[in-house]
Design a protein around this motif. Structure first.
Motif, PDB file in Angstrom:
ATOM      1  N   VAL A 337       4.940   2.072   7.614  1.00  0.00           N
ATOM      2  CA  VAL A 337       3.795   2.248   6.414  1.00  0.00           C
ATOM      3  C   VAL A 337       4.121   1.115   5.452  1.00  0.00           C
ATOM      4  CG1 VAL A 337       3.525   3.774   4.259  1.00  0.00           C
ATOM      5  CG2 VAL A 337       4.091   4.861   6.619  1.00  0.00           C
ATOM      6  N   LYS A 338       5.226   0.474   5.405  1.00  0.00           N
ATOM      7  CA  LYS A 338       5.384  -0.728   4.544  1.00  0.00           C
ATOM      8  C   LYS A 338       4.486  -1.862   4.876  1.00  0.00           C
ATOM      9  CE  LYS A 338       7.872   1.226   1.317  1.00  0.00           C
ATOM     10  NZ  LYS A 338       7.425   1.324  -0.100  1.00  0.00           N
ATOM     11  N   ILE A 339       4.821  -2.208   6.399  1.00  0.00           N
ATOM     12  CA  ILE A 339       4.029  -2.912   7.121  1.00  0.00           C
ATOM     13  C   ILE A 339       2.711  -3.018   6.762  1.00  0.00           C
ATOM     14  CG2 ILE A 339       3.689  -4.308   9.303  1.00  0.00           C
ATOM     15  CD1 ILE A 339       6.582  -3.559   9.987  1.00  0.00           C
ATOM     16  N   PHE A 340       2.140  -1.836   7.056  1.00  0.00           N
ATOM     17  CA  PHE A 340       0.634  -1.515   6.989  1.00  0.00           C
ATOM     18  C   PHE A 340       0.249  -1.890   5.573  1.00  0.00           C
ATOM     19  CE2 PHE A 340      -3.173   0.106   7.960  1.00  0.00           C
ATOM     20  CZ  PHE A 340      -3.895   0.894   6.917  1.00  0.00           C
ATOM     21  N   GLU A 341       0.977  -1.569   4.519  1.00  0.00           N
ATOM     22  CA  GLU A 341       0.502  -1.662   3.180  1.00  0.00           C
ATOM     23  C   GLU A 341       0.702  -3.235   2.655  1.00  0.00           C
ATOM     24  OE1 GLU A 341       2.338   2.339   1.256  1.00  0.00           O
ATOM     25  OE2 GLU A 341       3.260   0.510   0.745  1.00  0.00           O
ATOM     26  N   LEU A 342       1.594  -3.869   3.320  1.00  0.00           N
ATOM     27  CA  LEU A 342       1.590  -5.299   3.334  1.00  0.00           C
ATOM     28  C   LEU A 342       0.667  -6.103   3.923  1.00  0.00           C
ATOM     29  CD1 LEU A 342       3.441  -7.632   2.356  1.00  0.00           C
ATOM     30  CD2 LEU A 342       4.682  -7.837   4.367  1.00  0.00           C
ATOM     31  N   GLY A 343      -0.104  -5.502   5.099  1.00  0.00           N
ATOM     32  CA  GLY A 343      -1.145  -6.326   5.712  1.00  0.00           C
ATOM     33  C   GLY A 343      -2.205  -6.060   4.725  1.00  0.00           C
ATOM     34  N   GLU A 344      -2.296  -4.843   3.932  1.00  0.00           N
ATOM     35  CA  GLU A 344      -3.587  -4.476   3.406  1.00  0.00           C
ATOM     36  C   GLU A 344      -3.602  -5.432   1.955  1.00  0.00           C
ATOM     37  OE1 GLU A 344      -4.744  -0.047   4.453  1.00  0.00           O
ATOM     38  OE2 GLU A 344      -3.799  -0.466   2.560  1.00  0.00           O
ATOM     39  N   LEU A 345      -2.287  -5.594   1.640  1.00  0.00           N
ATOM     40  CA  LEU A 345      -2.141  -6.299   0.486  1.00  0.00           C
ATOM     41  C   LEU A 345      -2.624  -7.708   0.567  1.00  0.00           C
ATOM     42  CD1 LEU A 345      -1.240  -6.616  -2.621  1.00  0.00           C
ATOM     43  CD2 LEU A 345       1.170  -6.963  -1.552  1.00  0.00           C
TER      44      LEU A 345
END
Length: 355
Positions: A337-345
């Protein structure tokens, strides 16, 4: 063999033996298994008999007389001599209580036979006029003459005939009682010799069994020690990293093998117990063996407890491994989830830079 007028008054189960007619020393078993031995009473003839039937053959057919004697030669064995059958019967019972019951019934039947004989003799004396003549009564005696008229006449009274007959009967009775007593003493002597031989053989067998039990106990101790070492290895393996599925299967298989081995040892212990119970002649060796068996059982119980603890430890280790696996899975999901949120950011920042 049995008439309708005979009724059973007592029955029991026993192994039937007869004395060897050739040697008069050894017992010959009449059957492979215990048979029903019964007392029968014939009310018509006022006669008591001991009867035992094996299949279609009469193993025992002995009429009880007042002269017979039932002798206990051991705690579970008794015998009596039957002069009419010209043999000695022996009975082996399952317990001392059964032997005592049979001996008491034998004494009762013997006393009843004695009373019946005395009653029968009293009736015979009352119905026979020749026996009712006393020493004070003198009856006319017939004269038995010789063939020649010039010869002397010989005479004999009826009372003299009765006295001679009574004396003959008394002598016959004394001879029969003497022969019965001789047979009984001879039977008891042979029985004592046979029992002595059996006791010596049983003692040797018990000593051999004790040596065998000692060897088996030594083997059990060695196997128990090896099982302890195996349990220690299992405990050490349980404390180590048990994340591999192969280790789990191996431990389960090893635990099953140990349980089967312990079950087999318990069966052998039960077998030793049953063998121990049948060797009453060597009491001291039995008690020592029983103590060692109890110690072995205690060690096996301790081993089983340690096995259960090892199984519990293994289960706890597996549970901790599953818990750690679930925690790792949760951490991995959070990381995703953190990686996915980082990608969106990153994508948002890139759009801002372009604008």
């Amino acid at each position: 063999l049995l008439s309708c007028r005979e009724q059973p008054i007592f029955s029991t189960r026993a192994h039937v033996f007869q004395i060897d007619p050739a040697t008069k020393r050894n017992w010959i078993p009449a059957s492979k298994h215990a048979l029903t031995v019964s007392y029968f009473y014939d009310a018509t003839r006022n006669v008591y008999r001991i009867i035992s039937v094996g299949g279609t053959k009469a193993i025992i057919n002995s009429t009880i007389t007042p002269n017979m004697t039932f002798t206990k030669t051991s705690q579970k064995f008794g015998q009596w001599a039957d002069s009419r059958a010209n043999t000695v019967y022996g009975l082996g019972f399952a317990s001392e209580q059964h032997l005592s019951q049979f001996a008491e019934k034998f004494q009762e039947v013997k006393e009843a036979a004695r009373l019946a004989r005395e009653k029968s003799q009293d009736k015979t004396e009352l119905t026979n006029p020749a026996l009712s003549i006393t020493s004070h009564q003198v009856l006319p005696s017939p004269i038995i003459s010789s063939n020649g008229p010039g010869e002397d006449k010989l005479f004999r009274s009826q009372s003299a005939d009765v006295e001679i007959t009574t004396e003959k009967e008394r002598l016959k009775k004394m001879l029969s009682e003497g022969s019965v007593s001789e047979v009984q003493w001879e039977a008891e002597f042979f029985s004592l010799q046979d029992n002595n031989t059996k006791l010596v053989a049983a003692l040797h067998e018990a000593n051999a069994n004790v040596d065998q039990w000692k060897k088996q106990l030594t083997a059990y101790q060695e196997e128990t020690e090896s099982l302890r070492q195996r349990v220690a290895e299992l405990e050490s393996q349980g404390t180590q990293d048990s994340s591999s599925e192969n280790n789990k299967e191996e431990l389960s298989q090893t635990l099953e093998e140990l349980e089967l081995l312990i079950k087999a040892k318990d069966e052998e212990i039960q077998m030793l117990k049953s063998q121990k119970c049948g060797r009453w002649e060597a009491e001291g060796e039995r008690e020592e063996t029983l103590q060692k068996l109890q110690e072995l059982e205690a060690r096996n119980a301790e081993l089983e407890q340690r096995l259960r603890l090892a199984e519990q430890t293994l289960a706890e280790t597996l549970a901790e491994r599953d818990k750690m696996h679930s925690e790792v899975t949760k951490v991995a999901e959070i990381m995703d989830v953190k990686i996915f949120e980082l990608g969106e950011l990153r994508q948002g920042l890139a759009k801002l830079v372009e604008s």
